[in-house]
Design a protein around this motif. Structure first.
Motif, PDB file in Angstrom:
ATOM      1  N   VAL A   1     -96.481  78.446 -62.022  1.00  0.00           N
ATOM      2  CA  VAL A   1     -97.078  77.623 -63.089  1.00  0.00           C
ATOM      3  C   VAL A   1     -96.257  77.739 -64.362  1.00  0.00           C
ATOM      4  N   LEU A   2     -95.834  78.946 -64.695  1.00  0.00           N
ATOM      5  CA  LEU A   2     -95.061  79.165 -65.924  1.00  0.00           C
ATOM      6  C   LEU A   2     -93.747  78.393 -65.893  1.00  0.00           C
ATOM      7  N   VAL A   3     -93.001  78.523 -64.819  1.00  0.00           N
ATOM      8  CA  VAL A   3     -91.706  77.831 -64.718  1.00  0.00           C
ATOM      9  C   VAL A   3     -91.902  76.317 -64.737  1.00  0.00           C
ATOM     10  N   THR A   4     -92.922  75.846 -64.042  1.00  0.00           N
ATOM     11  CA  THR A   4     -93.188  74.397 -64.022  1.00  0.00           C
ATOM     12  C   THR A   4     -93.490  73.881 -65.415  1.00  0.00           C
ATOM     13  N   VAL A   5     -94.333  74.605 -66.147  1.00  0.00           N
ATOM     14  CA  VAL A   5     -94.678  74.190 -67.510  1.00  0.00           C
ATOM     15  C   VAL A   5     -93.447  74.166 -68.399  1.00  0.00           C
ATOM     16  N   LEU A   6     -92.623  75.199 -68.329  1.00  0.00           N
ATOM     17  CA  LEU A   6     -91.435  75.278 -69.180  1.00  0.00           C
ATOM     18  C   LEU A   6     -90.447  74.152 -68.877  1.00  0.00           C
ATOM     19  N   VAL A   7     -90.206  73.887 -67.603  1.00  0.00           N
ATOM     20  CA  VAL A   7     -89.252  72.841 -67.224  1.00  0.00           C
ATOM     21  C   VAL A   7     -89.755  71.469 -67.659  1.00  0.00           C
ATOM     22  N   LEU A   8     -91.023  71.165 -67.367  1.00  0.00           N
ATOM     23  CA  LEU A   8     -91.569  69.860 -67.731  1.00  0.00           C
ATOM     24  C   LEU A   8     -91.619  69.682 -69.253  1.00  0.00           C
ATOM     25  N   ALA A   9     -91.974  70.766 -69.965  1.00  0.00           N
ATOM     26  CA  ALA A   9     -92.021  70.672 -71.427  1.00  0.00           C
ATOM     27  C   ALA A   9     -90.637  70.421 -72.002  1.00  0.00           C
ATOM     28  N   SER A  10     -89.628  71.092 -71.481  1.00  0.00           N
ATOM     29  CA  SER A  10     -88.261  70.913 -71.988  1.00  0.00           C
ATOM     30  C   SER A  10     -87.769  69.482 -71.782  1.00  0.00           C
ATOM     31  N   LEU A  11     -88.200  68.873 -70.681  1.00  0.00           N
ATOM     32  CA  LEU A  11     -87.768  67.502 -70.379  1.00  0.00           C
ATOM     33  C   LEU A  11     -88.690  66.448 -70.976  1.00  0.00           C
ATOM     34  N   GLY A  12     -89.778  66.880 -71.603  1.00  0.00           N
ATOM     35  CA  GLY A  12     -90.723  65.927 -72.168  1.00  0.00           C
ATOM     36  C   GLY A  12     -91.523  65.185 -71.126  1.00  0.00           C
ATOM     37  N   LYS A  13     -91.723  65.789 -69.978  1.00  0.00           N
ATOM     38  CA  LYS A  13     -92.472  65.166 -68.891  1.00  0.00           C
ATOM     39  C   LYS A  13     -93.822  65.848 -68.707  1.00  0.00           C
ATOM     40  N   SER A  14     -94.684  65.206 -67.933  1.00  0.00           N
ATOM     41  CA  SER A  14     -96.012  65.754 -67.676  1.00  0.00           C
ATOM     42  C   SER A  14     -96.506  65.264 -66.327  1.00  0.00           C
ATOM     43  N   LEU A  15     -97.249  66.123 -65.642  1.00  0.00           N
ATOM     44  CA  LEU A  15     -97.857  65.749 -64.372  1.00  0.00           C
ATOM     45  C   LEU A  15     -99.240  65.132 -64.549  1.00  0.00           C
ATOM     46  N   GLY A  16     -99.729  65.083 -65.784  1.00  0.00           N
ATOM     47  CA  GLY A  16    -101.048  64.525 -66.055  1.00  0.00           C
ATOM     48  C   GLY A  16    -102.193  65.498 -65.843  1.00  0.00           C
ATOM     49  N   LEU A  17    -101.872  66.769 -65.561  1.00  0.00           N
ATOM     50  CA  LEU A  17    -102.927  67.751 -65.318  1.00  0.00           C
ATOM     51  C   LEU A  17    -103.702  68.078 -66.590  1.00  0.00           C
ATOM     52  N   ARG A  18    -103.025  68.079 -67.733  1.00  0.00           N
ATOM     53  CA  ARG A  18    -103.724  68.379 -68.996  1.00  0.00           C
ATOM     54  C   ARG A  18    -104.743  67.300 -69.312  1.00  0.00           C
ATOM     55  N   GLN A  19    -104.390  66.044 -69.080  1.00  0.00           N
ATOM     56  CA  GLN A  19    -105.342  64.962 -69.334  1.00  0.00           C
ATOM     57  C   GLN A  19    -106.561  65.074 -68.415  1.00  0.00           C
ATOM     58  N   LYS A  20    -106.331  65.433 -67.139  1.00  0.00           N
ATOM     59  CA  LYS A  20    -107.451  65.612 -66.223  1.00  0.00           C
ATOM     60  C   LYS A  20    -108.298  66.819 -66.620  1.00  0.00           C
ATOM     61  N   TYR A  21    -107.642  67.848 -67.120  1.00  0.00           N
ATOM     62  CA  TYR A  21    -108.347  69.035 -67.617  1.00  0.00           C
ATOM     63  C   TYR A  21    -109.266  68.664 -68.781  1.00  0.00           C
ATOM     64  N   VAL A  22    -108.770  67.837 -69.703  1.00  0.00           N
ATOM     65  CA  VAL A  22    -109.577  67.395 -70.845  1.00  0.00           C
ATOM     66  C   VAL A  22    -110.753  66.538 -70.383  1.00  0.00           C
ATOM     67  N   GLN A  23    -110.517  65.642 -69.450  1.00  0.00           N
ATOM     68  CA  GLN A  23    -111.598  64.809 -68.924  1.00  0.00           C
ATOM     69  C   GLN A  23    -112.667  65.654 -68.223  1.00  0.00           C
ATOM     70  N   PHE A  24    -112.245  66.689 -67.490  1.00  0.00           N
ATOM     71  CA  PHE A  24    -113.193  67.588 -66.835  1.00  0.00           C
ATOM     72  C   PHE A  24    -114.031  68.328 -67.876  1.00  0.00           C
ATOM     73  N   LEU A  25    -113.394  68.776 -68.958  1.00  0.00           N
ATOM     74  CA  LEU A  25    -114.126  69.467 -70.015  1.00  0.00           C
ATOM     75  C   LEU A  25    -115.183  68.563 -70.638  1.00  0.00           C
ATOM     76  N   LEU A  26    -114.851  67.296 -70.834  1.00  0.00           N
ATOM     77  CA  LEU A  26    -115.816  66.366 -71.415  1.00  0.00           C
ATOM     78  C   LEU A  26    -117.047  66.231 -70.528  1.00  0.00           C
ATOM     79  N   LYS A  27    -116.835  66.190 -69.229  1.00  0.00           N
ATOM     80  CA  LYS A  27    -117.974  66.108 -68.315  1.00  0.00           C
ATOM     81  C   LYS A  27    -118.826  67.371 -68.386  1.00  0.00           C
TER      82      LYS A  27
END
Length: 466
Positions: free
Chosen positions: A22-48
């Protein structure tokens, strides 16, 4: 003891591999400015989850009682009672007399009448209203929430009124403190270490086009990693209006994280007060890679030097756009307070930016009078997430004949309108200091002129009667 050691070793072996992945994936995606959309789904789950929890609260207490607890009316009550509220309203901000509107053609040499007690009743009323409904000091405290977000740092603590809510709260506590917090700390440390080390190398390279391109890549990747350390979920609007090097970017100020939020999408030169401690690490690292302007708030002589350096910076097309927070202090995400006029006297194009945080996931406001930077970062990293919207507004220029104060107010009004914030005339400096003596004298002079105008009007009425 042997059994405990064996269990600890087994748990570490089982959890270490997924944690590193998870750590390496986050660092690589953040450096490239990319996202898998998991944070948005996490936020939507929190709202529910929040909606489910607040349904339990409404069922337990009733909607009207909950609304009273939060200090505001529910939506259904507001719709039914609009007429009653208008008829029973006591405080009316539209009739304030802090700055009486006087006739510009009035003669300052008019004779005044003797002072009467009734002459100051309007000012007394204004003072009473300011005490009852204080628009200033409440902007420097945590924003009130309309629903509970399972964080005990809010003023609504309902974690033990229901078994189901208690389970939600305990699971959320374990998630935030034992899973997210270690991961966030490690990501933040890596982001800061990358910025400090890479900018140190950049400081050795001479100023040229290669250095500017390298600094841009390093800034973007480092700030994106740091943003992941706070679990930032940022939505940028109207990106075609992003600030260019021919002007100054101005934004409302809620938290030092504002810099991180904006720096994930564009590179800036920064203007601000010199800090010690944790923030000084960033300031020194940034200064090695590009041109920034730091000053001491207490040294008035620096203000002239800052203004001169701002003009020189804006006139240089090779330098990054300047980012300034004209309020001069952090406001609690509900309003925009007075913009300092110095920024709008420099010239060039002004690029307004409105930032609005979603308080349901964590209070982003930094009360620097109450919390240190370290304790503030700790609260941010133990929140659910930092969710915000950023609006790039169309560039604005100063109109012919427009004063710097009027220009600042016009920009501030646009930022407040877009961000859904309250537009206030008050100076955020009142957070730390008393009003200036000149302001009191100005109000006294205006009160004196008001008496003169009243006297003139009364004399005209007497002449008509005769």
């Amino acid at each position: 003891m042997a059994l405990l050691d064996a269990l600890a070793t087994l748990a570490l072996t089982v959890l270490l591999t997924p944690f590193l992945v998870v750590l390496v994936t986050v660092l690589v995606l953040a450096s490239l400015g990319k996202s898998l959309g998991l944070r948005q789904k996490y936020v939507q789950f929190l709202l529910k989850v929040f909606e489910d929890g607040n349904r339990i609260l409404v069922k337990k207490f009733g909607r009207q009682r909950l609304a009273k607890e939060y200090g505001r009316h529910s939506e259904e009550t507001d719709d039914d009672d609009d007429d009653d509220q208008e008829s029973t309203q006591v405080i009316c901000r539209d009739k304030l007399v802090l700055r009486p509107q006087l006739d510009k053609d009035s003669d300052d040499g008019l004779a005044t009448h003797d002072f009467e007690l009734g002459d100051c009743l309007d000012y007394i009323r204004t003072g009473m209203e300011a005490i009852v409904d204080d628009e200033v000091t409440k902007r420097f405290s945590a924003e009130e929430l309309t629903s509970w977000n399972f964080l005990t740092r809010t003023n609504c603590q309902y974690e033990f009124i229901s078994v189901r809510l208690t389970i939600f709260w305990v699971v959320g506590f374990i998630l935030r403190y034992f899973l997210l917090l270690p991961l966030r700390i490690l990501i933040l440390v890596i982001g800061v270490a990358q910025m400090v080390s890479m900018t140190y190398i950049l400081g050795i390279i001479p100023d040229d086009e290669i250095k500017r391109r390298m600094s841009r890549c390093i800034f973007l990747s480092s700030f994106r990693i740091i943003a992941r350390g706070f679990s930032c979920v940022i939505t940028y609007h109207n990106r075609h209006n992003r600030p260019q090097s021919d002007g100054i970017c101005v934004a409302n100020h809620t938290t030092p994280v504002d810099i991180v939020v904006l720096a994930c999408d564009n590179c800036y030169s920064y203007v601000g007060q010199r800090h010690g401690g944790f923030l000084s690490i960033f300031q020194r690292a940034l200064s090695r890679a590009s041109a920034h302007i730091w000053f001491e708030r207490s040294e008035s002589k620096d203000r002239f030097a800052v203004a001169r350096r701002l003009r020189e910076h804006v006139e240089d097309p090779e330098k990054l756009p300047i980012l300034i927070f004209p309020e001069g202090t952090c406001i609690n995400n509900t309003s925009v307070m007075q913009f300092k006029k110095g920024t709008f006297e420099v010239g060039g194009v002004i690029y307004p930016v409105a930032i609005k945080y979603d308080p349901r996931f964590g209070d982003a406001f930094w009360n620097s009078s109450k919390d240190s930077m370290v304790s503030y970062i700790y609260m941010m990293m133990t929140s659910w997430a930092i969710v915000c919207d950023v609006w790039y507004l169309p560039p604005m220029t100063r109109k012919e004949g427009e004063s710097s104060i009027d220009f600042a107010n016009r920009v501030k009004a646009e930022i407040a309108r877009q961000g859904g914030l309250v537009d206030l005339v008050w100076d955020g400096g009142l957070k730390r200091s008393a009003p200036k003596k000149e302001w009191k004298q100005q109000y006294q002079q205006e009160f004196s002129r008001r008496l003169k105008v009243q006297n003139l009007n009364s004399e005209k009425k007497e002449e008509k009667t005769e």
